[in-house]
Design an enzyme around this catalytic site. Structure first.
Site, short mmCIF file in Angstrom:
data_model
loop_
_atom_site.label_atom_id
_atom_site.label_comp_id
_atom_site.label_asym_id
_atom_site.label_seq_id
_atom_site.Cartn_x
_atom_site.Cartn_y
_atom_site.Cartn_z
N ASP A 85 42.77 -42.37 23.08
CA ASP A 85 42.25 -42.39 24.18
C ASP A 85 41.20 -42.68 24.56
O ASP A 85 39.85 -42.26 24.90
CB ASP A 85 43.17 -40.90 24.75
N GLU B 151 42.83 -36.76 22.77
CA GLU B 151 41.84 -35.48 22.69
C GLU B 151 41.25 -35.42 23.81
O GLU B 151 40.72 -34.09 24.19
CB GLU B 151 40.95 -37.06 21.05
#
Length: 402
Positions: free
Chosen positions: A78, A136
């Site tokens: 991400d 994350e």
């Protein structure tokens, strides 16, 4: 197994993948297209995979020609809600979103490692899992717990797990790893302070929430300076204050938001308890009230001493005797700590400093960037760590005695 030559043959592809991911960043829980790009590359490489873990997560499975243990390698996928300020040709094409923490590089390097391991699977003893983890950056929730809950390791439980992270404080060609704490507990809190509003000229008729908040902020710093063991690291930071409506109106309501960073669980509990006691006590003594909402975030990323030693030995073999200098841990949070609570392994830093920059831009900066020479090194490290870990596990060594 000649890993280096195979990685170098794939280096241009790793760079191209990193730049592609960089141009099309997706923030936590929105990584649908990123996941599709990962799957397309796995298809191209002929690597089997499963999807649906934490929605956009992917688990690729490389089974060697020979039986053996199982090792997992993880990359986060991400991006961040940051407007990029770099000027290179592959700058983010998505307004307000940027890979400012190196996850584009992590993903590309893991695909590179996968390419090499798939090419060499006739020599591989055991199974290597490639874990592409979403969310994350979505602290304090993260994507690791959800992947585990969704059964990412149900069929292939790893005997060891590893991850790496771009690190602008280390030069290219160096690896940062240590036993024990690598990254800190990363907790989040909100303190809501309520007073009584009124006219600024008549404070005696009010309970000023801003003044209460000021006293609470000052007092919170005494937790570390006067309650915590000075030999144990801890940080309490207020990052956001919201309160007041007009220059001549005494505020009725103030919200404080911040974070607590520790390594030690007892220290974490102490700060949580003292924060509540101080905020509530100070507010009550000044005629108001306080409510603390404390969210336990990512646990400290604690490296298994044996497996951190394997990473260090691998770095010195791959990059030279001085490639893994002694380092201090970081207070930054990392969702990989959730995996390490259940599976032994290690987390390490990959040197990515840009030599031409006098001052390196830190992680999460709108001008963060990496020296792309590090990409082949990172792919080689992940590949060789997996190979070395399998060799160690398959040899039947009693890891607990070393």
């Amino acid at each position: 197994m000649n890993v280096k030559e195979a990685v170098l043959a794939y280096e241009d592809r790793i760079i191209a993948l990193r730049r592609e991911f960089h141009q099309y960043p997706e923030v936590s829980t929105e990584e649908a297209e990123t996941s599709k790009r990962i799957q397309a590359e796995l298809d191209r490489l002929g690597i089997s995979y499963q999807t649906g873990f934490a929605d956009t997560g992917v688990l690729a499975v490389i089974e060697g020609a020979h039986p053996g243990k199982t090792v997992a390698l993880r990359a986060d996928i991400d991006a961040l809600p940051i407007e990029e300020k770099n000027q290179h040709a592959y700058v983010s094409k998505v307004p307000g979103k940027m890979h400012a923490c190196g996850h584009d590089a992590h993903t590309a390097m893991l695909l590179g490692a996968g390419a090499v391991l798939a090419e060499k699977k006739a020599e591989l003893e055991g199974t290597v899992l490639l874990v592409f983890q979403p969310a994350e950056e979505n602290a304090p929730v993260g994507g690791a717990d959800q992947m585990i809950a969704d059964g990412v390791f149900d069929e292939y439980p790893p005997d060891a797990i590893f991850a790496q992270h771009c690190w602008p404080d280390l030069p290219v060609g160096q690896i940062g790893v240590r036993p024990g704490a690598m990254m800190g507990n990363s907790d989040r809190f909100t303190i809501t302070i309520r007073g009584r509003s009124g006219h600024a000229s008549m404070p005696h008729q009010t309970a000023d929430a801003i003044v209460i908040a000021n006293q609470v902020i000052s007092a919170l710093q005494t937790i570390v300076s006067r309650n915590a063991d000075p030999l144990k690291s801890a940080v309490v930071t207020i990052g956001k204050i919201d309160g007041g409506s007009r220059y001549n109106v005494i505020a009725e309501h103030v919200t404080l938001e911040g974070t607590v960073r520790t390594y030690d669980e007892a220290m974490r509990a102490l700060i949580k308890s003292k924060m509540t006691d101080l905020a509530e006590g100070i507010a009550q003594s000044m005629g108001g009230s306080a409510e603390v909402d404390y969210l336990d975030g990512y646990p400290a990323t604690m490296n298994d001493p044996f497996w951190s030693g394997v990473v260090k030995d691998t770095a010195e073999t791959v990059l030279g005797d001085d490639a893994a200098p002694e380092i201090e841990p970081s207070m930054g949070g990392e969702d990989f700590g959730k995996f390490l609570l259940q599976y032994p392994g290690a987390y390490f830093w990959l040197g990515t400093a840009i030599a031409s920059r006098d001052v390196q831009k830190p992680l999460h900066d709108p001008e963060f960037d990496i020296d792309e020479k590090a990409l082949a090194i990172g792919a080689e490290m992940m590949t060789q760590v997996a190979v070395n870990a399998l060799m160690t596990l398959n040899a039947g060594e009693d890891i607990n005695e070393r």
